[in-house]
Design an enzyme around this catalytic site. Sequence first.
Site, PDB file in Angstrom:
ATOM      1  N   GLN A 155      10.122  51.006   7.576  1.00  0.00           N
ATOM      2  CA  GLN A 155      10.971  51.894   6.993  1.00  0.00           C
ATOM      3  C   GLN A 155      10.793  52.522   5.612  1.00  0.00           C
ATOM      4  OE1 GLN A 155      14.357  52.073   9.110  1.00  0.00           O
ATOM      5  NE2 GLN A 155      12.695  51.819  10.238  1.00  0.00           N
ATOM      6  N   ARG A 205      17.799  51.428   3.832  1.00  0.00           N
ATOM      7  CA  ARG A 205      17.043  52.336   3.442  1.00  0.00           C
ATOM      8  C   ARG A 205      16.474  53.230   4.748  1.00  0.00           C
ATOM      9  NH1 ARG A 205      13.704  50.141   0.184  1.00  0.00           N
ATOM     10  NH2 ARG A 205      12.270  52.094  -0.062  1.00  0.00           N
ATOM     11  N   ALA A 245      23.941  51.865   7.770  1.00  0.00           N
ATOM     12  CA  ALA A 245      22.713  51.779   8.459  1.00  0.00           C
ATOM     13  C   ALA A 245      21.796  52.914   7.921  1.00  0.00           C
ATOM     14  CB  ALA A 245      22.845  51.938  10.028  1.00  0.00           C
ATOM     15  N   HIS A 246      20.366  52.749   8.395  1.00  0.00           N
ATOM     16  CA  HIS A 246      19.375  53.694   7.963  1.00  0.00           C
ATOM     17  C   HIS A 246      19.703  55.199   8.073  1.00  0.00           C
ATOM     18  CE1 HIS A 246      16.894  52.878  11.686  1.00  0.00           C
ATOM     19  NE2 HIS A 246      18.160  53.370  11.789  1.00  0.00           N
ATOM     20  N   ASN A 247      19.532  56.085   7.281  1.00  0.00           N
ATOM     21  CA  ASN A 247      19.707  57.482   7.438  1.00  0.00           C
ATOM     22  C   ASN A 247      20.877  58.048   7.281  1.00  0.00           C
ATOM     23  OD1 ASN A 247      16.568  56.969   9.145  1.00  0.00           O
ATOM     24  ND2 ASN A 247      16.516  58.589   7.396  1.00  0.00           N
TER      25      ASN A 247
END
Length: 350
Positions: free
Chosen positions: A199, A219, A240-242
């Site tokens: 990530q 991240r 969560a990511h993004n």
Amino acid sequence: MISFTLSELAEHLDAQLIGDAACSIVSIASLANATSGQISFLSNAKYRKFLAETSASAVLITSDDVPFVAPTVNALVVQNPYVAFARVAQLLDTTPAAANGIHATAVIDASVKLGENVSVGANAVVSAGVVLGNNVQIGAGCFIGENATVADDTRLWANVTLYHKVNIGKRCIIHSGAIIGADGFGFANERGNWLKIPQTGSVIIGDDSDIGANATIDRGAIEDTIIGNNVIIDNQCQIAHNVKIGDHTAIAGCTVVAGSTNIGRYCIIGGAAVINGHIDICDGANISGMAMVMKPITEKGIYTSGLPATTNQDWRKNTAKLRQIDQLYQRVKQLERQLATVPPAQDTEN
């Protein structure tokens, strides 16, 4: 002890003062429990009866409530008593600092750039390349990863973890146990084996945001996870990511937001909501607690899906009927087909 006269508070709030301008206020309290030297507020008309009974030195009210205040109680008349209460609470806040000065047991890499008046608590670790702005407070036991940035006047309570390259804006508060910048849940499956995807993005949090205790913000996988300005995220939420969250959005406790979802500005998301990944939620959406959002929301409004609790007996009955919905549907379709073959009734009139 912090104290303000009512005239000082009136000036700060741009309020109309009714009563003793020299009256000193040292703390806040509820209408029912307030005593001399304390100020309270009324923001819900159903509690109006307490205005005549309270022992508070002063109350924050609207003009509509003036006739109901006891003659012995001073009043500050404002447009929004709850907002005024928040501003007074800030003035009278006695919460201690997260840290005072640089503790002897703090571990700070020589390359760290420290602003003015920075405090780092006991056993905190500040890694290489970190930038800490003016008046930043890093609580005991915090970990700040390499090349992270914490801007002016931001406070991290004890045991917060910021991973590498995380960027926190000005005047933020991050509560104990929060983890910002851990890996997103990125894996590829090769014939049953999970292969980890590094990530390589980060987390960017804007100014004036508040992150609750034990909240986790992952991240980004490639690009960054972005939290806007003045976003408030309650305890034990998972971002969560993004994910991207717009300015001034509020997310209540235990909410889960799956990866790559875009949440707009001024949204309100109730506790324990579950939001699917890779969808967009428009500005101003209001999502009730325990709602499950599986599709994009394109129009502002209130969205609800959780079912209220009921007795176990009723739940069993309703669940048993719910399991028969498909059978009922098939029977209705069959009846519709049969009706479609019935010739229309003949006109028997002469």
